[in-house]
Write a protein that holds these residues in place. Structure first.
Motif, PDB file in Angstrom:
ATOM      1  N   GLU A 147     -85.279 -28.414  19.452  1.00 24.23           N
ATOM      2  CA  GLU A 147     -85.804 -26.997  18.964  1.00 24.23           C
ATOM      3  C   GLU A 147     -84.420 -26.373  18.324  1.00 24.23           C
ATOM      4  O   GLU A 147     -84.551 -25.628  17.105  1.00 24.23           O
ATOM      5  CB  GLU A 147     -86.193 -26.361  20.049  1.00 24.23           C
ATOM      6  N   LEU A 148     -83.548 -26.535  18.938  1.00 24.58           N
ATOM      7  CA  LEU A 148     -82.060 -25.696  18.390  1.00 24.58           C
ATOM      8  C   LEU A 148     -81.862 -26.500  16.970  1.00 24.58           C
ATOM      9  O   LEU A 148     -81.561 -25.667  16.056  1.00 24.58           O
ATOM     10  CB  LEU A 148     -80.937 -25.771  19.243  1.00 24.58           C
ATOM     11  N   MET A 149     -81.933 -27.840  16.827  1.00 26.05           N
ATOM     12  CA  MET A 149     -81.568 -28.162  15.697  1.00 26.05           C
ATOM     13  C   MET A 149     -82.638 -27.894  14.478  1.00 26.05           C
ATOM     14  O   MET A 149     -82.175 -27.707  13.503  1.00 26.05           O
ATOM     15  CB  MET A 149     -81.559 -29.892  15.933  1.00 26.05           C
ATOM     16  N   ARG A 150     -83.811 -27.568  14.998  1.00 23.42           N
ATOM     17  CA  ARG A 150     -84.911 -27.324  13.920  1.00 23.42           C
ATOM     18  C   ARG A 150     -84.560 -25.885  13.614  1.00 23.42           C
ATOM     19  O   ARG A 150     -84.606 -25.537  12.289  1.00 23.42           O
ATOM     20  CB  ARG A 150     -86.258 -27.291  14.668  1.00 23.42           C
ATOM     21  N   ARG A 151     -83.854 -25.110  14.382  1.00 24.45           N
ATOM     22  CA  ARG A 151     -83.614 -23.648  14.304  1.00 24.45           C
ATOM     23  C   ARG A 151     -82.381 -23.542  13.049  1.00 24.45           C
ATOM     24  O   ARG A 151     -82.222 -22.933  12.328  1.00 24.45           O
ATOM     25  CB  ARG A 151     -83.383 -22.867  15.398  1.00 24.45           C
ATOM     26  N   LEU A 152     -81.702 -24.706  13.383  1.00 23.44           N
ATOM     27  CA  LEU A 152     -80.528 -24.744  12.573  1.00 23.44           C
ATOM     28  C   LEU A 152     -80.672 -25.313  11.221  1.00 23.44           C
ATOM     29  O   LEU A 152     -80.088 -24.861  10.232  1.00 23.44           O
ATOM     30  CB  LEU A 152     -79.322 -25.685  13.066  1.00 23.44           C
ATOM     31  N   ILE A 202     -75.272 -29.127   2.998  1.00 20.99           N
ATOM     32  CA  ILE A 202     -75.024 -30.459   2.722  1.00 20.99           C
ATOM     33  C   ILE A 202     -74.775 -31.101   4.139  1.00 20.99           C
ATOM     34  O   ILE A 202     -75.398 -32.079   4.586  1.00 20.99           O
ATOM     35  CB  ILE A 202     -73.748 -30.567   2.075  1.00 20.99           C
ATOM     36  N   HIS A 203     -74.007 -30.460   5.166  1.00 19.29           N
ATOM     37  CA  HIS A 203     -73.711 -31.040   6.004  1.00 19.29           C
ATOM     38  C   HIS A 203     -74.977 -30.974   7.121  1.00 19.29           C
ATOM     39  O   HIS A 203     -75.254 -31.949   7.622  1.00 19.29           O
ATOM     40  CB  HIS A 203     -72.615 -29.902   7.042  1.00 19.29           C
ATOM     41  N   GLN A 204     -75.712 -29.983   7.155  1.00 15.85           N
ATOM     42  CA  GLN A 204     -76.965 -29.811   8.021  1.00 15.85           C
ATOM     43  C   GLN A 204     -78.010 -30.968   7.711  1.00 15.85           C
ATOM     44  O   GLN A 204     -78.851 -31.361   8.138  1.00 15.85           O
ATOM     45  CB  GLN A 204     -77.647 -28.479   7.689  1.00 15.85           C
ATOM     46  N   ASN A 205     -78.001 -31.545   6.313  1.00 15.21           N
ATOM     47  CA  ASN A 205     -78.831 -32.608   5.859  1.00 15.21           C
ATOM     48  C   ASN A 205     -78.120 -33.949   5.816  1.00 15.21           C
ATOM     49  O   ASN A 205     -78.480 -34.838   5.338  1.00 15.21           O
ATOM     50  CB  ASN A 205     -79.288 -31.967   4.534  1.00 15.21           C
ATOM     51  N   SER A 206     -76.847 -34.094   6.648  1.00 13.60           N
ATOM     52  CA  SER A 206     -76.184 -35.266   6.677  1.00 13.60           C
ATOM     53  C   SER A 206     -76.247 -35.966   7.867  1.00 13.60           C
ATOM     54  O   SER A 206     -76.450 -34.903   8.952  1.00 13.60           O
ATOM     55  CB  SER A 206     -74.750 -34.844   6.333  1.00 13.60           C
ATOM     56  N   PRO A 207     -75.737 -37.177   8.179  1.00 16.89           N
ATOM     57  CA  PRO A 207     -75.763 -37.681   9.625  1.00 16.89           C
ATOM     58  C   PRO A 207     -75.002 -37.058  10.249  1.00 16.89           C
ATOM     59  O   PRO A 207     -75.082 -37.413  11.828  1.00 16.89           O
ATOM     60  CB  PRO A 207     -75.487 -39.196   9.145  1.00 16.89           C
ATOM     61  N   ARG A 208     -74.065 -36.363   9.930  1.00  9.19           N
ATOM     62  CA  ARG A 208     -72.936 -35.750  10.711  1.00  9.19           C
ATOM     63  C   ARG A 208     -73.465 -34.324  11.270  1.00  9.19           C
ATOM     64  O   ARG A 208     -72.762 -33.508  11.881  1.00  9.19           O
ATOM     65  CB  ARG A 208     -71.703 -35.508   9.919  1.00  9.19           C
ATOM     66  N   LYS A 210     -75.028 -33.292  13.649  1.00  9.93           N
ATOM     67  CA  LYS A 210     -74.714 -32.982  15.065  1.00  9.93           C
ATOM     68  C   LYS A 210     -73.383 -32.494  15.590  1.00  9.93           C
ATOM     69  O   LYS A 210     -73.013 -32.391  16.713  1.00  9.93           O
ATOM     70  CB  LYS A 210     -75.534 -34.068  16.002  1.00  9.93           C
ATOM     71  N   LYS A 211     -72.506 -32.860  14.776  1.00 16.07           N
ATOM     72  CA  LYS A 211     -71.050 -32.809  14.845  1.00 16.07           C
ATOM     73  C   LYS A 211     -70.538 -31.451  14.179  1.00 16.07           C
ATOM     74  O   LYS A 211     -71.558 -30.676  13.243  1.00 16.07           O
ATOM     75  CB  LYS A 211     -70.250 -33.776  14.427  1.00 16.07           C
ATOM     76  N   PRO A 212     -69.419 -30.991  14.238  1.00 13.38           N
ATOM     77  CA  PRO A 212     -69.100 -29.656  14.011  1.00 13.38           C
ATOM     78  C   PRO A 212     -69.212 -29.657  12.342  1.00 13.38           C
ATOM     79  O   PRO A 212     -68.569 -30.412  11.573  1.00 13.38           O
ATOM     80  CB  PRO A 212     -67.847 -29.194  14.668  1.00 13.38           C
ATOM     81  N   PHE A 213     -69.253 -28.334  11.853  1.00 16.05           N
ATOM     82  CA  PHE A 213     -69.042 -28.001  10.585  1.00 16.05           C
ATOM     83  C   PHE A 213     -67.932 -26.720  10.576  1.00 16.05           C
ATOM     84  O   PHE A 213     -68.193 -25.763  11.237  1.00 16.05           O
ATOM     85  CB  PHE A 213     -70.306 -27.141   9.694  1.00 16.05           C
ATOM     86  N   VAL A 214     -66.906 -27.109  10.056  1.00 13.97           N
ATOM     87  CA  VAL A 214     -65.540 -26.382  10.224  1.00 13.97           C
ATOM     88  C   VAL A 214     -65.124 -25.795   8.910  1.00 13.97           C
ATOM     89  O   VAL A 214     -64.671 -26.456   8.083  1.00 13.97           O
ATOM     90  CB  VAL A 214     -64.697 -27.118  10.905  1.00 13.97           C
ATOM     91  N   PRO A 215     -65.131 -24.500   8.755  1.00 12.21           N
ATOM     92  CA  PRO A 215     -64.775 -23.782   7.426  1.00 12.21           C
ATOM     93  C   PRO A 215     -63.192 -23.368   7.540  1.00 12.21           C
ATOM     94  O   PRO A 215     -62.944 -22.672   8.786  1.00 12.21           O
ATOM     95  CB  PRO A 215     -65.909 -22.660   7.379  1.00 12.21           C
ATOM     96  N   ASN A 253     -63.737 -33.650  13.720  1.00 11.70           N
ATOM     97  CA  ASN A 253     -63.756 -34.941  13.611  1.00 11.70           C
ATOM     98  C   ASN A 253     -65.263 -35.476  13.923  1.00 11.70           C
ATOM     99  O   ASN A 253     -66.015 -34.982  14.938  1.00 11.70           O
ATOM    100  CB  ASN A 253     -63.012 -35.569  14.788  1.00 11.70           C
ATOM    101  N   GLY A 254     -65.585 -36.183  13.006  1.00 12.28           N
ATOM    102  CA  GLY A 254     -67.067 -36.745  13.142  1.00 12.28           C
ATOM    103  C   GLY A 254     -67.909 -35.869  12.407  1.00 12.28           C
ATOM    104  O   GLY A 254     -69.056 -36.171  12.053  1.00 12.28           O
TER     105      GLY A 254
END
Ligand SMILES: Nc1ncnc2c1ncn2[C@@H]1O[C@H](COP(=O)(O)OP(=O)(O)OP(=O)(O)O)[C@@H](O)[C@H]1O
Length: 482
Positions: A147-152, A202-208, A210-215, A253-254
């Motif tokens: 559910e959290l992933m869906r909201r993200l 882009i990050h949210q639609n990539s295989p990554r 579940k790992k961090p997006f770091v700006p 990382n990841g």
């Protein structure tokens, strides 16, 4: 923005409600099967009993279960087969295997097939209930995570990008092709065009995802601080480095590192970044032990990097490394079809944030938005929308709420005393929505009288009511009628 997204609190608590879970109990010892089912039903689980392997298999294929409790040794179809069937056909189901003949090798095989628990007979009700509650909790946690992933996804995925222009449509199509890959992306566009939201999508639609997006904004920090932020540092690396610190590259990382305003990165840091990209290794400042990393890099700039290369402030080797694929975001003035959908979206968002009711928007306000050239792009539109919502007094976004940039000579800036009809972008009458019917009727009668030069007979005809009714209403509403 990103930090908030990654740590968005989960609204649901993890209290397990057993009556939300259907349990299949499979055991060819009927009495044992019934005892297990009863002891789970006592704490609320909803149980179905199957007294042979084939019956259990049939139940799994025909009905949804969240939890399966199965005996290991059965004729025809054994517990391992039930486990395999359940996992194959009901991937979200948790399986508990019960046996009186436990051997290390069967237990290992069961675990390899993702059995959640392996219980040995004799089985006490407490042991069984604890295992079933643990299974229910695991399922609930998985549900909450998805559910959290869906909201993200909703907030930061392509769904979170508001647009209706064909120019942005083409950009999104390009993003959909780029996102699943590991390619470095360079996003170009004027300030406020949405480079960071696009990087996030882009990050949210990539295989990554579940790992961090770091700006990291390269323009905000000095060379020294930027390097410490990027690569981390060892304790004592600087006079003020009281403890060791993980850099953003290591933290990402990841996942994905988003370097905003990359054109402002000092030349010395550019050399170090290039080295990291080529070796996939970082070394914290003040240390000499390299650390392997796997990070996707997305960078963005609103300056012309080719000019910067010619001017000697940007390295061409880094430029080519960053721009495996590029995304050019058009300025808002070149995609006018996006202006009103974005404006409506921000008005709604800020009305909610500031707890205001917006019933309508004056058509002229929309016109002004369409005529303006938006040098600050979407960010400016967003800020204007927020200021209009905050300043609004009468529930209608009108000329009186416009920011100075959108006001024209001769605009009447006094807020209307009476509610006036206004239209939405699609031409619907909206400002009366939410008003009491009496207010709407009063306005309608007054306007009709005005349009007929206070001719009551004609007004009554237009309104479809009798003249005497009209007279009564004029008195009731205190309309002067002349
Ligand atoms: N298509 C869009 N849909 C919804 N919101 C958007 C869109 N484009 C931009 N925004 C919003 O506009 C604001 C500015 O966007 P963003 O920070 O991504 O721009 P930017 O190009 O990175 O700006 P800068 O160059 O100044 O760093 C943000 O609040 C963002 O959420």
């Amino acid at each position: 923005m990103t930090q908030e997204a990654q740590t968005e609190p989960q609204s649901d608590t993890l209290e397990v409600q057993p009556d939300q879970f259907r349990v299949l109990v499979v055991d060819n010892d009927k009495a044992h099967a019934m005892t297990m089912a009863e002891s789970l039903e006592r704490i609320g689980f909803v149980c179905t009993v199957a007294t042979s392997g084939p019956e259990g298999a049939e139940q799994i294929m025909s009905q949804p279960f969240e939890i399966v409790v199965t005996d290991l040794v059965m004729n025809d179809i054994d517990g391992m087969e039930i486990l395999r069937l359940a996992k194959e056909n009901r991937p979200n189901c948790e399986v508990i295997v019960v046996t009186g003949h436990a051997t290390v090798s069967t237990a290992v095989t069961a675990m390899q097939h993702s059995a959640l628990n392996f219980l040995e007979k004799p089985l006490t009700p407490d042991k069984l209930r604890a295992a079933a509650l643990k299974a229910a909790e695991t399922i609930q946690l998985k549900r909450q995570n998805s559910e959290l992933m869906r909201r993200l996804d909703e907030k930061f995925g392509f769904e979170g990008l508001i647009y209706s222009s064909s120019k942005m449509g083409q950009v999104v199509q390009r993003l959909q092709r780029i996102a699943p890959t590991d390619a470095s992306v360079l996003i170009l566009g004027e300030t406020g065009t949405g480079k960071e939201v696009v990087a996030q999508a882009i990050h949210q639609n990539s295989p990554r995802k579940k790992k961090p997006f770091v700006p990291l904004n390269c323009a905000e920090l000095s060379e020294h601080l930027l390097e410490s932020e990027l690569f981390g540092h060892a304790k004592g690396a600087y006079t003020d480095a009281a403890s060791e610190r993980i850099g953003r590259l290591e933290y990402a990382n990841g996942g994905t590192l988003f370097l905003d305003e990359i054109g402002d990165m000092p030349m010395a840091t550019q050399v170090k970044l290039l080295r990291v990209l080529e070796s996939s290794e970082i070394t914290r400042v003040g240390e000499n032990k390299p650390i392997k990393i796997n990070v996707r890099l997305i960078s963005a700039t609103n300056c012309n990097l080719e000019d910067a290369i010619t001017a000697g402030t940007f390295r061409s080797d880094l430029y080519h490394r960053l721009r495996i694929v590029t995304v050019q975001l058009p300025p808002l003035r070149e995609r006018p079809d996006d202006i009103l959908p974005l404006f409506d979206h921000f008005l709604k968002m800020f009305a909610k944030k500031h707890d205001k009711k917006i019933r309508g928007i004056d058509r002229t306000v929309y016109q002004r938005c369409l005529e303006y050239d938006w040098p600050g792009n979407v960010r400016q539109l967003r800020n204007f929308a927020e200021s209009m919502v905050v300043l609004d007094l009468d529930g209608t976004i009108g000329l009186d709420d416009l920011p100075p940039e959108l006001i024209q000579d001769g605009d009447d800036l006094t807020p209307p005393a009476e509610p006036k009809p206004t239209v939405s972008a699609n031409g619907e009458l909206t400002s009366m929505v939410g008003q009491p019917i009496s207010e709407v009727e009063k306005w309608l009668i007054a306007e009709t009288l005005k349009s007929t030069g206070q001719n009551r007979e004609e007004a009554a005809k237009l309104l479809g009511i009798g003249e005497r009714t009209l007279y009564r209403k004029i008195k009731e509403y205190g309309l002067r009628g002349d």
